[in-house]
Design a protein around this motif. Structure first.
Motif, PDB file in Angstrom:
ATOM      1  N   ALA C 262       0.816  -1.100   0.031  1.00  0.00           N
ATOM      2  CA  ALA C 262      -0.216  -0.070   0.067  1.00  0.00           C
ATOM      3  C   ALA C 262       1.006   1.281  -0.080  1.00  0.00           C
ATOM      4  CB  ALA C 262      -0.884   0.018   1.347  1.00  0.00           C
ATOM      5  N   GLN C 263       1.909   1.288   0.545  1.00  0.00           N
ATOM      6  CA  GLN C 263       2.697   2.439   0.813  1.00  0.00           C
ATOM      7  C   GLN C 263       3.404   2.797  -0.471  1.00  0.00           C
ATOM      8  OE1 GLN C 263       6.141   3.544   0.775  1.00  0.00           O
ATOM      9  NE2 GLN C 263       7.025   1.363   0.000  1.00  0.00           N
ATOM     10  N   GLN C 264       3.506   1.939  -1.695  1.00  0.00           N
ATOM     11  CA  GLN C 264       3.645   2.390  -2.918  1.00  0.00           C
ATOM     12  C   GLN C 264       2.840   3.319  -3.384  1.00  0.00           C
ATOM     13  OE1 GLN C 264       4.598  -1.063  -5.359  1.00  0.00           O
ATOM     14  NE2 GLN C 264       5.803  -2.147  -3.969  1.00  0.00           N
ATOM     15  N   HIS C 265       1.333   3.136  -2.948  1.00  0.00           N
ATOM     16  CA  HIS C 265       0.527   3.858  -3.648  1.00  0.00           C
ATOM     17  C   HIS C 265       0.141   5.014  -2.692  1.00  0.00           C
ATOM     18  CE1 HIS C 265      -0.255   0.637  -6.561  1.00  0.00           C
ATOM     19  NE2 HIS C 265       0.102  -0.222  -5.403  1.00  0.00           N
ATOM     20  N   ILE C 266       0.766   5.175  -1.522  1.00  0.00           N
ATOM     21  CA  ILE C 266       0.458   5.928  -0.274  1.00  0.00           C
ATOM     22  C   ILE C 266       0.165   7.528  -0.774  1.00  0.00           C
ATOM     23  CG2 ILE C 266       2.885   6.786   0.043  1.00  0.00           C
ATOM     24  CD1 ILE C 266       1.909   6.586   3.052  1.00  0.00           C
ATOM     25  N   PHE C 267       0.637   7.834  -1.632  1.00  0.00           N
ATOM     26  CA  PHE C 267       0.242   9.366  -2.323  1.00  0.00           C
ATOM     27  C   PHE C 267      -0.872   9.456  -3.083  1.00  0.00           C
ATOM     28  CE2 PHE C 267       4.936  10.033  -1.432  1.00  0.00           C
ATOM     29  CZ  PHE C 267       4.938  10.296   0.042  1.00  0.00           C
ATOM     30  N   ALA C 269      -3.403   6.709  -3.347  1.00  0.00           N
ATOM     31  CA  ALA C 269      -4.420   6.033  -2.755  1.00  0.00           C
ATOM     32  C   ALA C 269      -4.305   5.854  -1.018  1.00  0.00           C
ATOM     33  CB  ALA C 269      -4.624   4.717  -3.310  1.00  0.00           C
ATOM     34  N   PRO C 270      -4.037   7.077  -0.197  1.00  0.00           N
ATOM     35  CA  PRO C 270      -3.472   6.910   1.075  1.00  0.00           C
ATOM     36  C   PRO C 270      -4.458   5.786   1.830  1.00  0.00           C
ATOM     37  CG  PRO C 270      -4.185   9.041   0.368  1.00  0.00           C
ATOM     38  CD  PRO C 270      -4.433   8.309  -0.650  1.00  0.00           C
ATOM     39  N   TRP C 271      -5.888   5.856   1.624  1.00  0.00           N
ATOM     40  CA  TRP C 271      -6.954   4.917   2.358  1.00  0.00           C
ATOM     41  C   TRP C 271      -6.504   3.699   2.410  1.00  0.00           C
ATOM     42  CZ3 TRP C 271      -8.136   6.563  -2.592  1.00  0.00           C
ATOM     43  CH2 TRP C 271      -8.157   5.470  -3.711  1.00  0.00           C
ATOM     44  N   LEU C 272      -5.632   2.768   1.245  1.00  0.00           N
ATOM     45  CA  LEU C 272      -5.384   1.627   1.033  1.00  0.00           C
ATOM     46  C   LEU C 272      -4.143   1.266   2.158  1.00  0.00           C
ATOM     47  CD1 LEU C 272      -4.236   0.503  -2.363  1.00  0.00           C
ATOM     48  CD2 LEU C 272      -5.555  -0.636  -0.653  1.00  0.00           C
ATOM     49  N   ALA C 273      -3.443   2.567   2.874  1.00  0.00           N
ATOM     50  CA  ALA C 273      -2.553   2.390   3.647  1.00  0.00           C
ATOM     51  C   ALA C 273      -3.027   2.399   5.056  1.00  0.00           C
ATOM     52  CB  ALA C 273      -1.426   3.153   3.403  1.00  0.00           C
ATOM     53  N   ILE C 274      -4.103   3.023   5.189  1.00  0.00           N
ATOM     54  CA  ILE C 274      -4.578   3.416   6.445  1.00  0.00           C
ATOM     55  C   ILE C 274      -4.946   2.119   7.552  1.00  0.00           C
ATOM     56  CG2 ILE C 274      -6.364   4.376   7.808  1.00  0.00           C
ATOM     57  CD1 ILE C 274      -6.390   6.759   5.733  1.00  0.00           C
ATOM     58  N   PHE C 275      -5.547   1.238   7.107  1.00  0.00           N
ATOM     59  CA  PHE C 275      -6.196  -0.198   7.291  1.00  0.00           C
ATOM     60  C   PHE C 275      -5.092  -0.821   7.953  1.00  0.00           C
ATOM     61  CE2 PHE C 275      -9.731   1.433   4.730  1.00  0.00           C
ATOM     62  CZ  PHE C 275     -10.673   1.480   5.813  1.00  0.00           C
TER      63      PHE C 275
END
Lengths: 587, 325, 308
Positions: C262-267, C269-275
């Protein structure tokens, strides 16, 4: 998974296949560290090159290059930087896969008298008044020096070494003429000095190449020259005022910035603090949306061609050769059925949608020898099932087929196969899992076994399965160079089956076919491209019919370019900086 | 005291020997070894291979190889040659050490600068909202993965927040200096801020809590109570007696936590493109560059042993109650 | 870690922990509201992870068409970059991450207790050798060695080592037991001079019986507290290893590698990394608070020595 799967695999391939370790005496360490004071350069005032609009750009690379000497190891990351400094040689490869003259005045050919009738003597003429980036004259003595270095077994040269050992002499009647004589005709003679030349006055003794200070701060013929290298952080280069193309490069300064974290790379690009990004992780649509006009991704088919190798011979029988047929895969109908069972469009467009791949049907997927052959086995589940039934594989109680009257396997044998790949490469794992599902749908059970890179690509003495023939199916990406004859011979000749007497052979599928052998011989017998291409394409068709291999797709290389940049183009054969002398930066 | 120091130093030697042997074994167990790539290369002849094997001493018995390696490593400063870069490992590490030391020192300075006042305040007002907040923060700080925190900092201070005067990002996303500009101290400090915060965040609250609890212990000691009874001001009690004595265990703690901070630097350097030793290690791990890995682990171990020793001696030097016998 | 072991009253007498004590500990623990809340959260998370089979989605089934969907009625937490149901992945990933945390902690405690107890009880040269051994392991720069070993194990030609879950559990456990060993040794040193131990020895009880039946039950509290810290460390370490590419290998999900992906997409799609980030944070926080609560609960019985 690691942040840069694609980049990683590239680096690993470069390392594993091209860059061998510790090959010659490290008698002298590089005398200076890459950090430190800028290189002292003679004043550029006397130079005749006039740059264009100028400007400074930042290029993001994920890892530090090991050196700027492409003969020491041609890992992709080395080329990205070396191509701006030291990678300019006599010729270069254009995006169509054809050689063009760089430092050479023209391409030697039979027509212009540059190539002798027996194909063994090549006469090169340099452009007039060439200079190295330190202002010293560039002459044919440097060509001789380059040959003497690479051909010296103690130099430690590992990459781009093809052909140098076959050169018997180089005569230099004057400063711009070099007459190269080969022991036997060398088909890739045009590429002989395409990876750059060594300046005799600024390098050192051939046997000491590993220790040359030049490797990190090369005096080259490229459009730029290194001013500062901060270890692990950045490499700064300025315009080379002595560059051979008048009026180029346009840019004044370029800086390679080493940023390992992918999210950080994107953030920097998106803020406009960098202008070029090597191998963005995101697919083009996502990337472009994210960059919102600041930058966009350019894609070009690369050289990595992914295929499945079917083992036509029985595995684990103590025989590395093609003796006994494989109990399951030995029957061509099974291979055909497996080819019919794959939905190639979904694979390329959906499963690997993020990865940017394009269809590939045969070994000759790019270059001047590219063969655009349609698929012989299209996605057709019914055809797949029918072929398996015909071959004697009937559906078992759990949906997996069982042998009943199969040629090479006793009744009751379960239709289960092992698919071997290597670890840590996203697209490969995605493909494996997808294929397993597709084949399960027609009653074939697949076990996926992934080994580390070093095992899959190991040697016969390491017991690497592909060399010993102890596998059912292999899946990995392989590449051809601009001159593929040697690789084609190693893969497809029936004499290339690896074994104790031939440990370097690459015919892992154990495919024995006299027609293929004669096609390869025909392609090797001439320098005529059209004739050779015809032979290769006939071979490509045979591979599709006989199915020793099943080709799936070619990876594309992606580069992020700032919208302020123009004049660049992307090439299958070059690094992202291959034409950096043409780049322009808008204010 | 000098004899004690000497004895402790001598005690550290067998420990390092065990570690070095384990490391040597690990590197030996790696498949292929240093010749793997050369063996795979079709351009390398059998004769060249034999010469290489000979030069690297690979045909000697394993204990001879270990002995030679050890002598070279410890005495000759020869840490081998990187498989990937084909340069002396010692050169490569020395290039990277200053960046890591700078980052780690900055983190320690920040930790102390924030943790000490916070700890003193919490100790003087136990069970206040401040004290409770500190407790929560210390657990929170320990519960956030460092790499995650680093990315969030970039998101906030590089992408979201801008300098109101110039419109530039408030802090840079990485590196040790502005690219293409001359380096100066101000620029370096500007680049140092985010990595330092990311590296020290987990520790600040933790240390202040540690300081708070050792101060509470001291405040309950008889001599402090006596001081109070004799009419010493609360401020004098807090700073003159409690804080001073409580700093001692904190300093020890800092020295002992140093290796953990170096580990943290591994992540921080990666996210903020900081050209330190951690980055070198990570690159080497991905490229299976075992001589580099071996040397970095060894250097870290030596640092840990040295700081353990340092903490021990410091403790004795500052606390007259500790006797060396 | 300072190994100054300050002694407060250990449990006197009996082989087993008295019933009354447990109740008392619980009463004190229950007063620590955050600790109780943490316990509820942790039990809830374990329950949610175990309930994974109830989720109709296969955590590894890719549906490229449905990639990067925001949370919806169909996919409660949305989908990841390969169209996999994020909730299902977090549930199965939770099983892996929590197992890594629990099992590596268990391994840590078993090794540490065995070495610490043997050293403390027998003393003399056994103690000396064991403690030097412990010291040697303490000088291992843990994260660096973890990466070195994970890199190496993956390269060896043994398919069973490809099971990265097992590898991660073992390397974390094998490199973290030293603190427990020191702690237990300190406790045992004190306890072995106690009357009830001397009495048991006089009655002819075997060493094993004395250690297992009399001494260790009195060390349980501090060991548990130590275990909670270790568990938080293990969960965080797993995610860190995954970030560097040396943790649990996909497609097997773990919170660490879900977060890494998810952190690859953090900027974008931040929601992906939140959970996954929140889950790691929650577990580490909860375990820390439970440890804090346990410490409060056990305080009168505690032989101190653990960190903080």
């Amino acid at each position: 998974m690691t942040p840069h799967p694609r980049a990683l695999a590239r680096l690993a391939l470069g390392l594993g296949l091209l860059l061998a370790a510790c090959t010659a005496a490290p008698t002298a360490a590089p005398a200076t560290e890459p950090t430190g004071a800028p290189v002292v350069q003679p004043t550029a005032a006397a130079a005749e090159g006039q740059g264009g609009a100028g400007g400074q750009i930042v290029l993001i690379i994920p890892e530090e290059p090991t050196s700027l000497n492409r003969y020491l190891g041609d890992a992709a990351i080395v080329r990205q930087v070396a191509d701006t400094v030291s990678g300019t040689g006599l010729t270069y490869v254009d995006p169509a896969g054809q050689y063009q003259a760089a430092l050479a005045a023209e391409l030697p050919s039979a027509a212009n008298g540059g190539l002798s009738e027996d194909l063994k003597t090549v006469t090169w003429h340099l452009k007039p008044d060439l200079k190295w980036s330190d202002g010293q004259p560039l002459t044919t003595a440097d060509i001789v020096h380059t040959w003497e270095t690479i051909a010296n077994p103690d130099s430690g040269a590992l990459a781009q070494t093809g052909g140098f050992a076959e050169i018997t002499s180089i005569e230099t009647p004057d400063d711009v003429t070099a007459i190269v004589t080969y022991a036997k005709p060398y088909p890739d003679y045009l590429g002989q000095f395409s990876a750059g030349l060594f300046p005799k006055h600024a390098t050192g003794a051939p046997a000491d190449m590993l220790g040359w200070e030049w490797n990190l701060k090369p005096v080259g013929a490229g459009p730029f020259r290194v001013t500062e290298w901060r270890a692990g952080e950045s490499i700064t280069l300025e315009r080379n005022p002595y560059y051979y193309e008048v009026g180029k490069p346009s840019l004044d300064q370029i800086i390679f910035s080493i940023v390992p974290d992918e999210a950080a790379q994107e953030a920097i690009m998106q803020q406009g603090d960098a202008h070029v990004q090597l191998w963005p992780g995101a697919d083009k649509a996502t990337y472009d949306a994210r960059m919102a006009g600041v930058a966009s991704q350019k894609l070009v088919p690369g050289v990595w061609n992914l295929a499945i190798d079917f083992n036509l011979s029985a595995p684990n029988d103590g025989d590395t050769g093609a003796g006994t047929p494989h109990p399951i895969l030995g029957d061509i109908r099974v291979r055909q059925a497996m080819a019919h069972a794959i939905d190639y469009d979904v694979l390329v467009d959906e499963v690997l949608g993020d990865q940017g791949v394009v269809h590939s049907t045969n070994p000759f997927a790019y270059g001047w020898y590219q063969c655009d052959l349609p698929r012989q086995q299209n996605y057709d589940v019914e055809a797949a099932k029918r072929l398996l039934e015909e071959a004697g594989w009937v559906e078992g109680p759990d949906g997996i087929r069982v042998a009943q009257g199969v040629v090479n396997a006793p009744d009751g044998t379960r239709l289960t196969l092992e698919l071997q790949g290597y670890t840590n490469y996203d697209p490969l794992q995605l493909t494996e899992e997808w294929l397993a599902e597709q084949w399960k749908a027609v009653g074939i059970e697949i076990t996926i076994v992934n080994y580390d890179f070093s095992i899959i690509f190991g040697s016969l003495s390491d017991g690497s399965p592909r060399k010993t023939g102890d596998f059912d199916m292999l899946i990995y990406d392989r590449s051809f160079t601009i001159e593929p004859q040697q690789e084609v011979s190693a893969y497809f000749l029936s004499t290339s089956i690896p074994g104790a007497d031939n440990p370097d052979g690459d015919n892992y599928f154990r495919w024995v076919n006299p027609t293929a052998d004669s096609l390869i011989a025909a392609a090797g017998g001439t320098f005529d491209q059209a004739e050779r291409k015809q032979a290769y394409c006939a071979l490509g068709e045979m591979v599709q019919t006989e199915l020793p291999q099943l080709y799936l797709y070619v990876f594309q290389d992606g580069y992020g370019f700032s919208s302020r940049l123009s004049g660049y183009s992307v090439s299958t054969w070059g690094s992202m900086t291959w034409d950096i002398q043409n780049w322009q930066l808008a204010p | 005291m000098p004899t004690y120091a000497l004895r402790r130093t001598l005690q550290a030697i067998p420990i390092l020997l065990i570690l070095s042997a384990v490391l040597f074994a690990i590197v030996k167990a790696a498949p292929g070894g240093p010749l793997a790539a050369a063996e795979r290369n079709p351009n390398v002849t059998a004769e060249q291979l034999a010469r290489l094997r000979d030069r690297l001493g690979l045909d000697q018995p394993i204990y001879v190889q270990y002995g030679k390696w050890l002598v070279n490593f410890a005495l000759a400063g020869d840490w081998g040659e990187s498989i990937k870069f084909r340069r002396p490992v010692s050169d490569m590490i020395l290039e990277r050490l200053p960046a890591t030391f700078l980052l780690v020192s900055a983190a320690f300075v920040l930790m102390l600068a924030l943790a000490v006042p916070a700890g003193v305040i919490a100790a003087s007002r136990p069970y206040s909202w401040f004290d409770h907040t500190l407790t929560t923060l210390s657990f929170a700080g320990q519960s956030v993965p460092t790499f995650w925190l680093g990315l969030i900092l970039i998101l906030i201070f590089y992408i979201w927040l801008k300098n109101p005067f110039t419109g530039e990002p408030l802090f840079p996303a990485g590196g040790m200096g502005t690219l293409g500009a001359d380096r100066n101290l101000l620029d370096l400090l500007w680049h140092l801020v985010l990595p330092t915060v990311a590296l020290s965040a987990g520790y600040v609250a933790w240390y202040s809590r540690f300081l708070r609890s050792s101060m509470r212990d001291i405040l309950n000691e008889d001599y402090v109570r006596t001081g109070r009874a004799k009419g010493l001001s609360e401020r004098a009690v807090l700073f003159k007696h409690a804080a001073r004595n409580a700093l001692l265990p904190l300093v020890t703690m800092l020295a002992l936590d140093l290796p953990a901070v170096f580990s943290g630097a591994l992540f921080v350097e990666n996210i903020f493109s900081w050209p330190g030793m951690g980055r070198l290690f990570w690159d080497a791990a991905r490229g299976r560059d075992y001589p580099v890995l071996q040397a970095v682990v060894m250097i870290n171990a030596v640092l840990i042993v040295a700081f353990n020793l340092f903490a021990d001696l410091l403790y004795g030097l500052l606390d007259p109650r500790v006797r060396y016998d | 870690m300072t190994d100054a072991v300050l002694e407060r009253e250990p449990v006197q007498g009996g082989a087993a922990v008295p019933e009354g004590m447990l109740r008392q500990v619980w009463r004190r623990f229950a007063r620590h509201r955050l600790a109780v809340a943490s316990l509820v959260i942790l039990v809830g998370l374990i329950g949610a992870a175990l309930a994974a089979p109830l989720n109709p989605y296969d955590p590894n089934a890719q549906a490229p068409v449905d990639k990067l969907q925001a949370p919806s009625a169909e996919h409660w937490l949305g989908t990841d970059s390969r169209g996999r149901d994020l909730l299902a992945r977090l549930q199965y990933g939770g099983q892996i991450s929590l197992s890594v945390g629990l099992l590596s902690t268990l391994l840590t405690l078993v090794i540490g207790t065995a070495i610490g107890a043997a050293g403390g009880y027998y003393g003399g040269w056994i103690d000396n050798v064991l403690m030097r051994f412990t010291d040697a392991f303490l000088t291992f720069p843990t994260t660096f060695v973890l990466i070195l070993i994970s890199a190496l194990l993956r390269e060896l030609p043994y398919p069973q080592l490809k099971n990265s879950v097992l590898v991660v559990i073992i390397v974390i456990g094998a490199l973290s037991w030293m603190y427990t060993a020191r702690l237990v040794r300190g406790l045992v040193l004190v306890l072995r001079e106690r009357d009830f131990v001397i009495a048991a020895r006089a009655l002819g009880a075997s060493d094993a019986r004395i250690i297992l039946g009399h001494i260790l039950p009195n060390c349980l509290g501090p060991i548990l507290v130590n275990g909670t810290l270790q568990m938080a460390f293990a969960v965080i370490t797993e995610s860190g290893l995954s970030y560097l590419g040396f943790g649990i290998q996909p497609p097997t999900a773990s919170w660490g590698n879900i977060l890494e992906e998810a952190q690859q997409h953090i900027f974008r799609a931040p929601w992906l990394a939140i959970f996954p980030g929140a889950l790691i944070f929650l577990v580490a926080m909860a375990v820390n608070y439970i440890g804090d609560g346990l410490r409060d609960g056990l305080d009168p019985y505690l032989v101190r020595g653990a960190k903080g």
